[in-house]
Design an enzyme around this catalytic site. Structure first.
Site, short mmCIF file in Angstrom:
data_model
loop_
_atom_site.label_atom_id
_atom_site.label_comp_id
_atom_site.label_asym_id
_atom_site.label_seq_id
_atom_site.Cartn_x
_atom_site.Cartn_y
_atom_site.Cartn_z
N TYR A 236 0.82 -1.22 0.00
CA TYR A 236 0.00 0.00 0.00
C TYR A 236 0.85 1.27 0.00
CZ TYR A 236 -2.87 3.73 2.04
OH TYR A 236 -3.48 4.94 2.30
N LYS A 240 1.62 3.96 -3.07
CA LYS A 240 1.21 5.35 -2.87
C LYS A 240 2.40 6.30 -3.01
CE LYS A 240 -2.34 6.84 -1.73
NZ LYS A 240 -3.45 7.41 -2.58
#
Length: 488
Positions: A236, A240
């Protein structure tokens, strides 16, 4: 700049919001509609096969939520017509180059859209790599390219996360990432190469005729391996971070704001206290603890949990929007509480114990669940060793009792084994945050707040000053009751 006129600023604006069915996007949508009914149009990009399904998702997953209760009461019988006039659901997908839009839709939106707010993301820590890259990294690229083609574009707001910093310790500044920059100094990070690797791996796996479940797991493993190779703890935050790199490189003269929230929790005040959706980081721990499934855990009691109520974060987005409109630069705002109003994990433990002792949960059998204070071990090696030995002992006893037929004992042991597995999974997943030693410096955010206050900011409507939060009061009276209501 006159911050007293934020609501007037939103008048007649046409805004595209991606990731519209997500937690933050819904609160942002509700806030804009509530404070400025004369906004021109809100395009919502909703992942769906066609317009009909997009409208169904708009109704079921957004408008029908309790979040819109206040707005629904305000408009009464005119609520549905108001929504129909102001909100347009668009079937699409940020991971597609043209956002999955038709030529006619693109032509219309290129002419109409003033502001783009990119909230589209997959927030699963261990998402399969191809999905996470598609939305978090290349989705950001596609949104930037879309915004640059809008004739009247004033601003792009890209919602990231403060934890793109990985597991850094000390003071963490609001600095941008250069393309290819890594946390551990490893050379060779190339975003297009990462995409090709994910695509090639997926193609190879599908060609091997292995079960879909195995393919999903291997793609998740690939994401975790690539993240750790370059210094990030999970897929994640790695994808990002690469999304931020893409936004910074491709923006050109486009005015861009990158918002980096910390751990977003339930609403503090608006549209009412305690609205939450989806199990966020600390909520997974709270739910397991409140249900009596978590008696032993591993965390650094002195670690700071950096939290931001969802409505405060949305307020910061709107104020930043007003401040940075038409300014051809990149600005990063870290929005959290660790620098000015920190709350330590040991305090959270106290709040959990106090609340669930006073308000025990009633399980499906109608029994009150009595919780214990719980044991928190700061040494993960000791924690993992104890759990491994205990798990081994439980398995051995289960084997022995299965031959003798002690049904009640077996049932209790199965429950105990389940609790151990929950504890092990939660610690494995959230370890980077339970032992986090960083403090997010929010210089830009503080400067924005000071400037807004000096220029007439209505803090009753747009407060994002986390130093005013009483965390004990928030947890006991707002957040924990809300997760019992919405998540249990």
């Amino acid at each position: 700049m006159d911050f007293a006129s934020i609501t007037e600023f939103l008048e007649n604006k046409t805004i595209l919001i991606t990731g519209a069915t997500g937690f933050i996007a819904k609160i942002l949508l509700e806030k804009i509609l509530r404070i400025q009914p004369n906004v021109n149009k809100l395009y919502l990009l909703i992942r769906a096969k066609d317009a009909k399904l997009a409208k169904v998702r708009l109704q079921d997953e957004i408008i029908d939520k309790e979040l819109f209760r206040v707005l629904r009461q305000k408009w009464g019988e005119k609520f549905e017509s108001f929504i129909s006039e102001k909100v347009s659901s668009i079937a699409g997908d940020a991971s597609y180059e043209t956002l999955g839009l038709t030529d006619n839709q693109l032509k219309e939106m290129y002419n109409d859209v003033d502001i783009v707010i990119n909230v589209a993301a997959t927030t699963k820590f261990e998402e399969r790599y191809d999905f996470a890259l598609g939305v978090n990294t290349f989705g950001a690229k596609n949104v930037v390219n879309f915004a640059k083609k809008c004739a009247n574009i004033n601003l792009l707001i890209h919602v990231s996360t403060a934890y793109v910093c990985g597991e850094k310790a000390g003071l963490i500044s609001e600095s941008p990432y250069a393309m290819g920059e890594t946390l551990n100094g490893m050379d060779g990070l190339d975003i297009d190469s990462e995409k090709r690797l994910a695509e090639h791996t997926l193609m190879t796996l599908k060609g091997s005729h292995i079960p879909e479940k195995e393919i999903r797991q291997r793609m998740k493993n690939l994401g975790r391996e690539r993240a750790k190779l370059y210094g990030w703890p999970n897929t994640y935050v790695f994808t990002k971070a690469m999304g931020e790199m893409v936004v910074g490189q491709l923006r050109g003269n486009l005015p861009v704001v990158i918002m980096r929230p910390t751990i977003v929790c339930s609403t503090l005040k608006e549209p009412f206290p305690g609205w939450v959706e989806g199990c966020r980081t600390i909520d997974s721990v709270a739910v397991s603890y409140g249900k009596g499934r978590l008696n032993v855990f591993s965390a650094d009691s002195s670690s700071v949990l950096d939290l931001i109520p969802a409505d405060m974060f949305v307020n910061s987005i709107i104020v930043a929007m007003k401040a940075r409109i038409n300014q051809p630069c990149l600005t990063i705002y870290q929005v959290g509480s660790s620098f000015r109003n920190p709350v330590e994990f040991k305090k959270l433990h106290e709040y959990l114990f106090y609340y669930f002792t006073k308000n025990p949960w009633t399980n499906h059998e109608g029994n009150l669940v009595k919780i214990r204070k719980g044991i928190v071990l700061s040494n993960t090696l000791i924690f993992e060793t104890i759990l491994f030995i205990w798990h081994f002992m439980v398995q051995m006893i289960l084997i022995l009792t299965s031959r003798v037929g002690f049904c009640n004992l077996q049932h209790n042991l199965y429950n105990m084994d389940k609790k151990l597995k929950i504890a092990m999974k939660l610690v494995e997943l959230y370890k980077p945050y339970l032992f986090f030693k960083g403090i997010f410096v929010d210089t830009n955010t503080e400067t924005l707040l000071i400037a807004a206050r000096e220029s007439g900011l209505d803090e009753d409507a747009f407060n994002f000053d986390t130093s005013c939060i009483n965390w004990k009061e928030f947890f006991i009276n707002v957040h924990l009751p809300s997760i019992v209501k919405y998540l249990f």
